[in-house]
Design an enzyme around this catalytic site. Structure first.
Site, PDB file in Angstrom:
ATOM      1  N   GLU A  33     -18.208 -22.253 -26.298  1.00  0.00           N
ATOM      2  CA  GLU A  33     -18.806 -23.307 -25.480  1.00  0.00           C
ATOM      3  C   GLU A  33     -18.924 -24.565 -26.335  1.00  0.00           C
ATOM      4  O   GLU A  33     -18.816 -24.487 -27.566  1.00  0.00           O
ATOM      5  CB  GLU A  33     -20.204 -22.872 -24.998  1.00  0.00           C
TER       6      GLU A  33
ATOM      7  N   ARG B 209      20.859 -29.498 -49.027  1.00  0.00           N
ATOM      8  CA  ARG B 209      20.548 -30.884 -49.406  1.00  0.00           C
ATOM      9  C   ARG B 209      20.902 -31.132 -50.872  1.00  0.00           C
ATOM     10  O   ARG B 209      20.437 -30.405 -51.757  1.00  0.00           O
ATOM     11  CB  ARG B 209      19.053 -31.120 -49.180  1.00  0.00           C
TER      12      ARG B 209
ATOM     13  N   TRP C 154     -12.315 -24.946 -25.130  1.00  0.00           N
ATOM     14  CA  TRP C 154     -11.159 -24.550 -25.959  1.00  0.00           C
ATOM     15  C   TRP C 154     -10.583 -23.213 -25.500  1.00  0.00           C
ATOM     16  O   TRP C 154     -10.264 -22.341 -26.322  1.00  0.00           O
ATOM     17  CB  TRP C 154     -11.544 -24.444 -27.454  1.00  0.00           C
TER      18      TRP C 154
ATOM     19  N   GLU D  35     -10.222 -18.223 -33.235  1.00  0.00           N
ATOM     20  CA  GLU D  35     -10.564 -16.790 -33.381  1.00  0.00           C
ATOM     21  C   GLU D  35     -11.353 -16.525 -34.665  1.00  0.00           C
ATOM     22  O   GLU D  35     -11.192 -15.507 -35.328  1.00  0.00           O
ATOM     23  CB  GLU D  35      -9.321 -15.903 -33.235  1.00  0.00           C
ATOM     24  N   GLY D  36     -12.196 -17.484 -34.989  1.00  0.00           N
ATOM     25  CA  GLY D  36     -13.060 -17.397 -36.167  1.00  0.00           C
ATOM     26  C   GLY D  36     -12.473 -18.216 -37.302  1.00  0.00           C
ATOM     27  O   GLY D  36     -11.388 -17.925 -37.793  1.00  0.00           O
TER      28      GLY D  36
ATOM     29  N   LEU E 271     -15.236 -17.328 -24.295  1.00  0.00           N
ATOM     30  CA  LEU E 271     -16.422 -17.089 -25.121  1.00  0.00           C
ATOM     31  C   LEU E 271     -17.030 -18.416 -25.594  1.00  0.00           C
ATOM     32  O   LEU E 271     -18.212 -18.659 -25.423  1.00  0.00           O
ATOM     33  CB  LEU E 271     -16.030 -16.221 -26.328  1.00  0.00           C
TER      34      LEU E 271
HETATM   35  N1  COS Z   1     -17.956  -4.980 -34.279  1.00  0.00           N
HETATM   36  C1  COS Z   1     -18.979  -4.408 -33.612  1.00  0.00           C
HETATM   37  N2  COS Z   1     -20.218  -4.931 -33.594  1.00  0.00           N
HETATM   38  C2  COS Z   1     -20.428  -6.052 -34.292  1.00  0.00           C
HETATM   39  C3  COS Z   1     -19.401  -6.692 -35.015  1.00  0.00           C
HETATM   40  C4  COS Z   1     -18.121  -6.098 -34.993  1.00  0.00           C
HETATM   41  N3  COS Z   1     -17.096  -6.644 -35.645  1.00  0.00           N
HETATM   42  N4  COS Z   1     -19.905  -7.795 -35.608  1.00  0.00           N
HETATM   43  C5  COS Z   1     -21.189  -7.847 -35.283  1.00  0.00           C
HETATM   44  N5  COS Z   1     -21.501  -6.797 -34.478  1.00  0.00           N
HETATM   45  C6  COS Z   1     -22.836  -6.467 -33.935  1.00  0.00           C
HETATM   46  C7  COS Z   1     -23.833  -6.304 -35.064  1.00  0.00           C
HETATM   47  O1  COS Z   1     -23.818  -4.998 -35.561  1.00  0.00           O
HETATM   48  C8  COS Z   1     -25.137  -6.647 -34.377  1.00  0.00           C
HETATM   49  O2  COS Z   1     -25.575  -5.521 -33.663  1.00  0.00           O
HETATM   50  P1  COS Z   1     -27.147  -5.130 -33.607  1.00  0.00           P
HETATM   51  O3  COS Z   1     -27.808  -6.268 -32.890  1.00  0.00           O
HETATM   52  O4  COS Z   1     -27.190  -3.839 -32.857  1.00  0.00           O
HETATM   53  O5  COS Z   1     -27.603  -5.008 -35.032  1.00  0.00           O
HETATM   54  C9  COS Z   1     -24.722  -7.705 -33.358  1.00  0.00           C
HETATM   55  O6  COS Z   1     -23.294  -7.546 -33.138  1.00  0.00           O
HETATM   56  C10 COS Z   1     -24.983  -9.116 -33.842  1.00  0.00           C
HETATM   57  O7  COS Z   1     -24.272  -9.264 -35.045  1.00  0.00           O
HETATM   58  P2  COS Z   1     -24.669 -10.333 -36.144  1.00  0.00           P
HETATM   59  O8  COS Z   1     -26.142 -10.308 -36.373  1.00  0.00           O
HETATM   60  O9  COS Z   1     -23.774 -10.131 -37.319  1.00  0.00           O
HETATM   61  O10 COS Z   1     -24.324 -11.698 -35.402  1.00  0.00           O
HETATM   62  P3  COS Z   1     -24.284 -13.183 -35.930  1.00  0.00           P
HETATM   63  O11 COS Z   1     -24.873 -14.061 -34.884  1.00  0.00           O
HETATM   64  O12 COS Z   1     -24.839 -13.266 -37.317  1.00  0.00           O
HETATM   65  O13 COS Z   1     -22.712 -13.517 -35.923  1.00  0.00           O
HETATM   66  C11 COS Z   1     -20.488 -13.774 -36.784  1.00  0.00           C
HETATM   67  C12 COS Z   1     -21.794 -12.964 -36.757  1.00  0.00           C
HETATM   68  C13 COS Z   1     -20.679 -15.152 -37.410  1.00  0.00           C
HETATM   69  C14 COS Z   1     -19.515 -12.927 -37.577  1.00  0.00           C
HETATM   70  C15 COS Z   1     -19.987 -13.938 -35.338  1.00  0.00           C
HETATM   71  O14 COS Z   1     -20.821 -14.780 -34.600  1.00  0.00           O
HETATM   72  C16 COS Z   1     -18.592 -14.499 -35.266  1.00  0.00           C
HETATM   73  O15 COS Z   1     -17.597 -13.777 -35.405  1.00  0.00           O
HETATM   74  N6  COS Z   1     -18.463 -15.846 -35.024  1.00  0.00           N
HETATM   75  C17 COS Z   1     -17.154 -16.449 -34.787  1.00  0.00           C
HETATM   76  C18 COS Z   1     -16.837 -16.404 -33.350  1.00  0.00           C
HETATM   77  C19 COS Z   1     -15.389 -16.684 -33.096  1.00  0.00           C
HETATM   78  O16 COS Z   1     -14.526 -16.059 -33.685  1.00  0.00           O
HETATM   79  N7  COS Z   1     -15.137 -17.610 -32.188  1.00  0.00           N
HETATM   80  C20 COS Z   1     -13.825 -17.907 -31.798  1.00  0.00           C
HETATM   81  C21 COS Z   1     -13.716 -17.552 -30.363  1.00  0.00           C
HETATM   82  S1  COS Z   1     -12.121 -17.234 -29.798  1.00  0.00           S
HETATM   83  S2  COS Z   1     -11.112 -18.850 -30.117  1.00  0.00           S
END
Ligand code: COS
Length: 378
Positions: free
Chosen positions: A127, A267, A156, A362-363, A125
């Protein structure tokens, strides 16, 4: 409310514990020191069903549920965090394919992830310019006759050089989160190459690499789920993955605390075991209470996942609390071990290096707080 595991959960926990203590723990220091990918240990875990704990038996998994998975993850991480992260991502990949895949996709990949034919699965996922904000990804999938051509770069990626399947997100439409689709790219696909191997602070036995997609051609049946439904698949997979990382952090911290207690009893300073001193007792007491709170949050999130009710907020609360508490606990473990804690003679320094990333991958903790706050303020 029942805080006791059921028979299946207890069996999975005990099986993971016995294997981890006998076959993983004795190798953990060498896996770290030699940056050795723990192939033998992963194969052993696969034989016990630990690479697909929450995948149905029809697809080769253990079908034991999300709570059993969290309990198993705690046991493996307690022995070796590098082995645990490879197990965590492989379980997440197996689950996401099982949940969103067609019968052909699940039959092609899930049994091989479960039985160790693939040592690992990869979750591609992130980049270089899209970490916390995966909606900004630049990797593209272009429609061609009979399939798709993927171009871009991922960064990563856990098990990037080892995986049998790469769950790959790429842009098929416009900007933002809605233009993203998800594809299953088999290991060794022409045009897919492994880039830089990350030289990490901890988890040195796990493989983390960048990936280059240079005209990677996949067939139409590589699309996972709906076209342009990829972002939601990633978010749902990460909700479950965050429980896994929470459990991983708890496992590492459990080891750090148990070792701190043993060391404090052994210790002697000022004519007493250092465990006699309140300064040490309070650190142990804080670690014990925080660890228990973390376990409860983690198992509650896993229980909700298993029940099929929404659990995003609970997974984020579990992850942010467990991983930050685990960092504190591992830091205290080094402190309790004193000068020895800063050397490789004891595992405390490895635990601190290994646990550090749990508030990042993972966030990040910041992203977890964002998810929790959005839910609270909705
Ligand atoms: N389950 C289902 N759908 C989800 C969801 C979830 N947990 N979280 C968001 N969505 C959906 C939203 O409902 C929205 O849908 P609609 O477009 O139909 O309204 C869509 O996904 C976009 O969601 P949102 O607007 O909240 O997206 P953002 O760009 O604001 O991102 C965060 C939200 C920051 C929470 C997200 O980008 C994130 O988790 N980032 C971290 C990524 C991560 O963990 N990276 C590590 C990778 S693995 S090492």
């Amino acid at each position: 409310m029942d805080f006791e595991p059921n028979d299946t959960q207890r069996l999975v926990q005990q099986t993971a514990r016995a294997y981890a203590q006998q076959h993983i723990l004795p190798e953990a220091a060498a896996i770290d020191r030699e940056e050795r990918f723990p192939r033998a240990q992963l194969l052993g875990l696969a034989e016990l069903g630990m690479m697909a704990v929450n995948v149905s038996p029809e697809l080769g998994g253990a079908g034991a549920g999300a709570v059993a998975y969290a309990l198993a993850m705690m046991e493996v991480a307690k022995a070796c965090a590098s082995t645990a992260v490879t197990m965590a991502v492989t379980n997440m990949v197996g689950e996401v394919i099982a949940k969103f895949g067609t019968p052909a996709q699940t039959e092609r990949y899930c049994p091989k992830l479960a039985d160790g034919t693939f040592f690992a699965g990869a979750f591609a996922l992130s980049e270089p310019e899209a970490g916390s904000d995966p909606g900004a990804m630049r990797t593209t999938a272009r429609k061609v006759d009979g399939g798709w051509t993927i171009d871009g770069q991922k960064q990563w990626i856990t098990s990037g050089a080892q995986a049998g399947v790469y769950v790959t997100w790429a842009r098929t439409g416009g900007p933002g989160t809605s233009g993203i689709s998800c594809f299953l790219v088999p290991g060794g696909a022409p045009g897919l190459s492994v880039g830089k191997h990350e030289d990490k602070m901890g988890l040195r036995g796990s493989n983390t690499a960048s990936l280059v997609y240079d005209g990677v051609r996949v067939d139409d049946d590589a699309l996972l789920g709906e076209l342009e439904g990829g972002f939601k698949i990633a978010m749902m997979a990460l909700d479950g993955g965050r429980i896994g990382i929470s459990a991983q952090a708890i496992g590492i911290a459990t080891a750090a605390l148990e070792e701190s207690i043993a060391y404090a009893k052994d210790r002697r300073q000022f004519g007493h075991p250092i465990a006699d001193f309140q300064a040490i007792q309070w650190m142990i007491a804080d670690s014990k209470a925080e660890l228990e709170a973390a376990r409860l949050l983690c198992l509650r999130a896993a229980t909700m996942k298993e029940r099929g009710v929404p659990f995003s907020k609970e997974a984020s609360m579990s992850k942010v609390y467990s991983t930050e508490a685990a960092n504190r606990i591992c830091n205290r473990a080094v402190q309790i071990h004193g000068g020895y804690g800063y050397t490789r003679e004891f595992a405390a320094e490895r635990h601190l290096r290994d646990v550090r990333v749990t508030t990042i991958y993972e966030g990040t903790s910041q992203v977890q707080r964002l998810v929790i706050a959005r839910s609270a303020l909705r």
